[in-house]
Design an enzyme around this catalytic site. Sequence first.
Site, PDB file in Angstrom:
ATOM      1  N   HIS A 147      31.608  41.190  38.831  1.00 46.55           N
ATOM      2  CA  HIS A 147      30.358  41.732  38.276  1.00 46.55           C
ATOM      3  C   HIS A 147      30.151  41.096  36.897  1.00 46.55           C
ATOM      4  O   HIS A 147      31.120  40.751  36.215  1.00 46.55           O
ATOM      5  CB  HIS A 147      30.545  43.245  38.147  1.00 46.55           C
ATOM      6  CG  HIS A 147      29.333  44.026  37.737  1.00 46.55           C
ATOM      7  ND1 HIS A 147      28.904  44.085  36.431  1.00 46.55           N
ATOM      8  CD2 HIS A 147      28.485  44.796  38.451  1.00 46.55           C
ATOM      9  CE1 HIS A 147      27.835  44.864  36.360  1.00 46.55           C
ATOM     10  NE2 HIS A 147      27.553  45.307  37.570  1.00 46.55           N
ATOM     11  N   ASP A 224      39.132  45.959  37.229  1.00 48.08           N
ATOM     12  CA  ASP A 224      37.832  46.621  37.184  1.00 48.08           C
ATOM     13  C   ASP A 224      37.734  47.492  38.443  1.00 48.08           C
ATOM     14  O   ASP A 224      37.514  46.991  39.544  1.00 48.08           O
ATOM     15  CB  ASP A 224      36.734  45.545  37.147  1.00 48.08           C
ATOM     16  CG  ASP A 224      35.340  46.126  37.344  1.00 48.08           C
ATOM     17  OD1 ASP A 224      35.222  47.343  37.588  1.00 48.08           O
ATOM     18  OD2 ASP A 224      34.370  45.349  37.271  1.00 48.08           O
ATOM     19  N   GLN A 227      34.144  50.070  41.547  1.00 43.97           N
ATOM     20  CA  GLN A 227      33.750  50.330  42.935  1.00 43.97           C
ATOM     21  C   GLN A 227      34.902  50.839  43.789  1.00 43.97           C
ATOM     22  O   GLN A 227      34.683  51.254  44.927  1.00 43.97           O
ATOM     23  CB  GLN A 227      33.164  49.056  43.575  1.00 43.97           C
ATOM     24  CG  GLN A 227      31.898  48.550  42.924  1.00 43.97           C
ATOM     25  CD  GLN A 227      30.725  49.509  43.078  1.00 43.97           C
ATOM     26  OE1 GLN A 227      30.709  50.393  43.947  1.00 43.97           O
ATOM     27  NE2 GLN A 227      29.731  49.359  42.222  1.00 43.97           N
ATOM     28  N   LYS A 250      29.778  56.440  39.046  1.00 47.02           N
ATOM     29  CA  LYS A 250      29.936  55.907  40.402  1.00 47.02           C
ATOM     30  C   LYS A 250      30.876  56.785  41.230  1.00 47.02           C
ATOM     31  O   LYS A 250      31.104  56.531  42.403  1.00 47.02           O
ATOM     32  CB  LYS A 250      30.446  54.473  40.348  1.00 47.02           C
ATOM     33  CG  LYS A 250      29.433  53.533  39.684  1.00 47.02           C
ATOM     34  CD  LYS A 250      29.788  52.093  39.853  1.00 47.02           C
ATOM     35  CE  LYS A 250      29.048  51.194  38.891  1.00 47.02           C
ATOM     36  NZ  LYS A 250      27.667  50.915  39.302  1.00 47.02           N
ATOM     37  N   CYS A 388      23.974  42.133  39.832  1.00 43.72           N
ATOM     38  CA  CYS A 388      24.775  41.774  38.643  1.00 43.72           C
ATOM     39  C   CYS A 388      25.973  40.923  39.046  1.00 43.72           C
ATOM     40  O   CYS A 388      27.081  41.087  38.497  1.00 43.72           O
ATOM     41  CB  CYS A 388      25.255  43.015  37.878  1.00 43.72           C
ATOM     42  SG  CYS A 388      23.941  44.047  37.288  1.00 43.72           S
TER      43      CYS A 388
HETATM   44  C1  LIG Z   1      32.428  46.120  39.993  1.00 43.59           C
HETATM   45  C2  LIG Z   1      31.638  46.632  38.828  1.00 43.59           C
HETATM   46  N1  LIG Z   1      32.072  46.416  37.581  1.00 43.59           N
HETATM   47  C3  LIG Z   1      31.419  46.870  36.507  1.00 43.59           C
HETATM   48  C4  LIG Z   1      30.248  47.569  36.640  1.00 43.59           C
HETATM   49  C5  LIG Z   1      29.552  48.075  35.409  1.00 43.59           C
HETATM   50  O1  LIG Z   1      29.598  49.458  35.402  1.00 43.59           O
HETATM   51  P1  LIG Z   1      28.798  50.284  34.269  1.00 43.59           P
HETATM   52  O2  LIG Z   1      27.393  49.771  34.313  1.00 43.59           O
HETATM   53  O3  LIG Z   1      28.922  51.702  34.726  1.00 43.59           O
HETATM   54  O4  LIG Z   1      29.461  50.019  32.974  1.00 43.59           O
HETATM   55  C6  LIG Z   1      29.731  47.815  37.909  1.00 43.59           C
HETATM   56  C7  LIG Z   1      28.438  48.503  38.088  1.00 43.59           C
HETATM   57  O5  LIG Z   1      27.750  48.290  39.068  1.00 43.59           O
HETATM   58  C8  LIG Z   1      30.451  47.337  39.033  1.00 43.59           C
HETATM   59  O6  LIG Z   1      30.003  47.545  40.265  1.00 43.59           O
END
Ligand SMILES: Cc1ncc(COP(=O)(O)O)c(C=O)c1O
Length: 430
Positions: A147, A224, A227, A250, A388
């Site tokens: 992401h 990270d 998900q 999430k 993203c």
């Molecule tokens: C794999 C992953 N990393 C990071 C993020 C960023 O999360 P946040 O916008 O809640 O900081 C997301 C959000 O869609 C994501 O799916």
Amino acid sequence: MRARVAVTKEADRLNGIDKGRGARPAFDVLKIRSDFPILRELVHGKPLVYLDSANTSQKPSSVLEAMDDYYRHDNANIHRATHLLSERATKAYEGTRAKVARFINAGDVKSIVLTTGTTDGINLVAQTYGRMVLQPGDEVLLSWLEHHSNIVPWQILCEQTGATLKVAPIDDRGEIDLDAYHAMLSRRTRIVSVGHVSNALGTITPVRAMIEAAHSYGAVVLIDGAQAIPHLVVDVSALDCDFYVFSSHKMFGPTGTGILYGRRGLLEAMPPYRGGGDMIASVTFEKTTYNAVPYKFEAGTPNIAGVVGLGAAVDYLSAIDRRGALVHEDGVLAYATERLGEVAGTRVIGEAREKTGVLSFVMAGVHPHDVGTILDREGIAVRTGQHCAQPVMDRYGVAATIRVSLAIYNTREDVDALIASLHRVRQVFG
Ligand SMILES: Cc1ncc(COP(=O)(O)O)c(C=O)c1O
């Protein structure tokens, strides 16, 4: 498509994950659905079919009520005052920290830093640990699945320090090329940062093996988990990662809150991130000393109500049959993947052997945004675009996909509604 349950068992083995601890009531999707009031909404006069949980999940009543109760009965600032409301607010806030530590098996409550979300957690680590250790010539290793939140903070860091960003490629299925990953690791690799589950494709990555390999070169690993956390039971001790980050919104909690798990020793060695109230031990104009971890990383008044809501979300997930939920979700994903094949001209993007929660696809001759707009008129919420994750789109040579993302409350009936509407899209566009 092969049985998801077998697939997830394999994922358990690869990730060192136990998918369910202890006896809980058997998973009942109708009961779960009744916990989420928004699922009774009408959208454009049609019952809502919410297939966008990877973007943000819906919230159960218990989370909404916990935040409402907090504001009605306990609202005060934390850690500062001697009065009863402040004591109650502090207890609720610190209670969430303890719940999260148990939820991810952190072993040490002081290794849990409350953040505003995944993005915040990654930036925190990049700007503290990263700034502290990186020298010109060092390397930060990511995967092609990441992401933007797990790319851009490292790019900024590399620009600041003269380090180099490396990216492990993925294959056509959307799995990380592990041979290439191993070949890219070296003594120059100081930080590895990879997603546990891809938001664009749903790939479950073999993080346990990747962490072990990175550690053998002395690299520190951030996972990270944005998900992964709503689907898999995550055990940071079994994974042996150095940092694990995720967002509350999430995993059925509110927006604006999140978690950074860090090994206590690393957190203690790291410089502070933001300066301000609560993160200090003493302040004079000559010298400031910092608070102990994790408070050193929590400057200013936090989103207290959000943290209370996160605690309620952890309680909610802890009370359900997680293994049953995952088997259910896997069944819905397999059903959706199979039925999508009935719609002429569709192509699945991302067919990893271990997947969870996400079905990304394109439709020949129809722009994803047009598909999204028509589905919306039918009450069906999906995400269309690059999610993203522009490098993933580039890897497949597509500008955008239609992404169906599932949570514990989705059913085969949701999939039936989606497929019926996709047939209508096909009729409109020929
Ligand atoms: C794999 C992953 N990393 C990071 C993020 C960023 O999360 P946040 O916008 O809640 O900081 C997301 C959000 O869609 C994501 O799916």
